[in-house]
Design a protein around this motif. Structure first.
Motif, short mmCIF file in Angstrom:
data_model
loop_
_atom_site.label_atom_id
_atom_site.label_comp_id
_atom_site.label_asym_id
_atom_site.label_seq_id
_atom_site.Cartn_x
_atom_site.Cartn_y
_atom_site.Cartn_z
N SER B 11 0.83 -1.21 0.00
CA SER B 11 0.00 0.00 0.00
C SER B 11 0.86 1.26 0.00
N ALA B 12 1.91 1.24 0.81
CA ALA B 12 2.78 2.42 0.88
C ALA B 12 3.46 2.67 -0.47
N ILE B 13 3.81 1.58 -1.13
CA ILE B 13 4.48 1.74 -2.43
C ILE B 13 3.50 2.22 -3.50
N LEU B 14 2.27 1.71 -3.46
CA LEU B 14 1.25 2.22 -4.39
C LEU B 14 0.98 3.70 -4.14
N ASP B 15 0.96 4.09 -2.86
CA ASP B 15 0.76 5.51 -2.54
C ASP B 15 1.89 6.34 -3.14
N ARG B 16 3.11 5.82 -3.03
CA ARG B 16 4.25 6.55 -3.59
C ARG B 16 4.16 6.65 -5.10
N ALA B 17 3.76 5.56 -5.74
CA ALA B 17 3.62 5.58 -7.21
C ALA B 17 2.57 6.61 -7.62
N SER B 18 1.48 6.62 -6.86
CA SER B 18 0.41 7.58 -7.15
C SER B 18 0.90 9.01 -6.97
N LEU B 19 1.66 9.21 -5.91
CA LEU B 19 2.23 10.52 -5.63
C LEU B 19 3.17 10.96 -6.77
N LEU B 20 3.98 10.02 -7.25
CA LEU B 20 4.90 10.32 -8.35
C LEU B 20 4.13 10.73 -9.60
N LEU B 21 3.09 9.96 -9.94
CA LEU B 21 2.33 10.28 -11.16
C LEU B 21 1.58 11.60 -11.00
N ASP B 22 1.02 11.81 -9.79
CA ASP B 22 0.27 13.05 -9.54
C ASP B 22 1.16 14.28 -9.71
N ALA B 23 2.45 14.12 -9.49
CA ALA B 23 3.38 15.26 -9.61
C ALA B 23 3.33 15.86 -11.01
N PHE B 24 2.91 15.06 -11.99
CA PHE B 24 2.90 15.54 -13.38
C PHE B 24 1.61 16.28 -13.73
N ASP B 25 0.71 16.37 -12.75
CA ASP B 25 -0.53 17.10 -12.98
C ASP B 25 -0.25 18.59 -12.84
N GLY B 26 0.12 19.20 -13.91
CA GLY B 26 0.55 20.58 -13.91
C GLY B 26 1.69 20.68 -14.91
N PRO B 27 2.92 20.61 -14.43
CA PRO B 27 4.03 20.64 -15.38
C PRO B 27 4.10 19.30 -16.12
N GLY B 28 4.42 19.34 -17.38
CA GLY B 28 4.46 18.11 -18.15
C GLY B 28 5.78 17.36 -18.03
N ARG B 29 6.86 18.11 -17.82
CA ARG B 29 8.19 17.50 -17.77
C ARG B 29 8.81 17.82 -16.42
N LEU B 30 9.38 16.82 -15.78
CA LEU B 30 10.03 17.03 -14.49
C LEU B 30 11.31 16.21 -14.45
N ASN B 31 12.38 16.81 -13.92
CA ASN B 31 13.57 15.99 -13.67
C ASN B 31 13.52 15.46 -12.24
N LEU B 32 14.48 14.61 -11.93
CA LEU B 32 14.46 13.93 -10.63
C LEU B 32 14.40 14.93 -9.48
N ALA B 33 15.22 15.97 -9.55
CA ALA B 33 15.25 16.95 -8.45
C ALA B 33 13.88 17.59 -8.25
N GLN B 34 13.24 17.93 -9.36
CA GLN B 34 11.92 18.56 -9.27
C GLN B 34 10.89 17.60 -8.68
#
Lengths: 285, 285
Positions: B11-34
């Motif tokens: 569950s914690a890992i799915l939450d993290r994956a969801s969080l990672l994908l949600d980060a793209f809701d706004g900017p289309g391109r992100l590098n690791l630091a961002q």
């Protein structure tokens, strides 16, 4: 009590999540037993992950059945919307539809298939079964042939032209046929398809990209095959559209691959068409 | 060497994956630091998960930048395609567009927002910034008001009508305004919106569902506000379309919720609009 081995590494869990979601590629509704059968995942582990995916809205549950959820609709739509090629192409695709009255597609190559990033079509649209996000064997479509003609020859290793992959009785079924058609595309800059993907439907497509380099996408027009003009009257606006899209996207900045086409490293063996049962390793319970 | 705590439960890992994908809701391109900045995930853990998501084609990577990937396009498109309401509605939506010449939407309620499941519009379509999978505050749209009018009153707790959520200077900004408008919808069976979501654009919407029960979706027509007829000439075909869609979907079989509307259990506190920075707990590195 049965104690099931749990996947513990993040990668293994992401693989399982992917496997779970892939199970819905085909049937729309699945209960736990069906999902366990399709994925080979341990029942209790599958159940826990499914419930979490419901909380995250990647799936939704109704009674005992699970279905794909609304967060995937949002993310998928965002992926297309953020695609630089798609954004550049949009107005030109509408213009091509207006000029030709035909259904217009923007497509990229993904393994042995084309995936449609856009479809613009008005009333005619419902008569053609393609959809945004849908895939078709590349060698059976005009768009696929348009892209394959300039592709690295190693990409052609992905293409399986056998009768099993034929979509209609007019589909290409041999490597020789495909090579002959790709040669024509190289000569004329346009790919033609007559009922090779859908009975009654014809298509014309032009590659999008630098001359002499691998195309990154293709634009196609489709319509009733008996009303299509497979000559320069239709080829000209399709070619012009491809050119205009590329001019718009290739704006002189540092070149980055402008679209969703999956840049699978070459030389890692042939890709296989994704199959719910084969594309990801199964897990024993 | 810095040893970072790893999330270990699925569950914690799915939450993290969801969080990672949600980060793209706004900017289309992100590098690791961002991405690390936006998610608060440990750098090495984020990097490993990102690379796996690239392999699974949920993301794609170009140089140092990550973007949403083509598998999400496929899954999102499949989610819409498999939606029973959407399938039933499709031909009626095209017909409504043909009859009115306006842009037609199919929308469902998701928390405080409407999410569009379809948009049919021809040339006019590009002038209206909505898109399939996109969301808008429900109370600022005709479709949202059409659904809210028959919703469980507790659902209205989700709606925040303050000026911060206004889309234009005509948006509803108070609970009293909203209540008055919803009362009108209950009386006339049609919701009206004049430039409350997009400047220059007007909409008319009808709820889809059983009379006297909570609507499951809404159908709307949108166009230039100065060319819209906000009376029965337009209301009649919109109402008829909603009715036809519901007749088609409500075929007498055991009732299941026929669409992607997120059936969040009531009484679990107000939903908040998803925000990349607030909707999921952050992880300290």
């Amino acid at each position: 009590m049965i104690i099931e081995a749990e996947a513990t590494t993040p990668s293994a869990i992401l693989d399982r999540a992917s496997l779970l979601l892939d199970a819905f590629d085909g049937p729309g509704r699945l209960n736990l037993a069906q999902i366990v059968r399709r994925t080979g995942l341990p029942r209790s582990s599958a159940h826990r992950m499914l419930e979490r995916l419901v909380q995250l809205r990647w799936l939704r549950r109704e009674g005992r059945d699970y279905q794909l959820g609304i967060r995937l609709v949002e993310l998928g739509s965002l992926a297309v919307h953020q695609d630089r090629l798609h954004r550049a192409a949009k107005p030109f695709l509408h213009e091509l539809h207006r000029v030709t009255g035909l259904v217009v597609h923007l497509a990229v190559l993904d393994g042995p298939d084309v995936v449609f990033l856009d479809k613009i079509g008005g009333d005619l649209s419902t008569a053609i079964p393609s959809r945004v996000g849908g895939r078709r064997p590349a060698h059976c479509t005009a768009a696929g042939k348009a892209i394959l003609a300039s592709a690295d020859p190693r990409r052609l290793d992905d293409i399986v032209t056998g009768p099993a992959n034929a979509q209609t009785r007019y589909s290409i079924t041999s490597r020789a046929q495909l090579n002959a058609q790709l040669e024509k595309v190289r000569t004329h800059g346009i790919a033609v398809e007559r009922e090779e993907s859908t009975p009654g439907v014809g298509c014309l497509a032009a590659p999008i990209g630098d001359l002499g380099e691998a195309a990154v996408a293709a634009v196609s027009v489709c319509g009733p095959v008996d009303r299509m003009q497979f000559d320069h009257r239709l080829a000209a606006p399709v070619r012009t559209t491809a050119l205009n899209i590329w001019r718009q996207v290739d704006d002189g900045r540092v070149r980055v691959h402008p679209t969703l086409q999956h840049a699978r490293p070459l030389g890692h063996g042939p890709a296989t068409r994704p199959q719910p049962d084969s594309r990801t390793p199964r897990y024993a319970s």
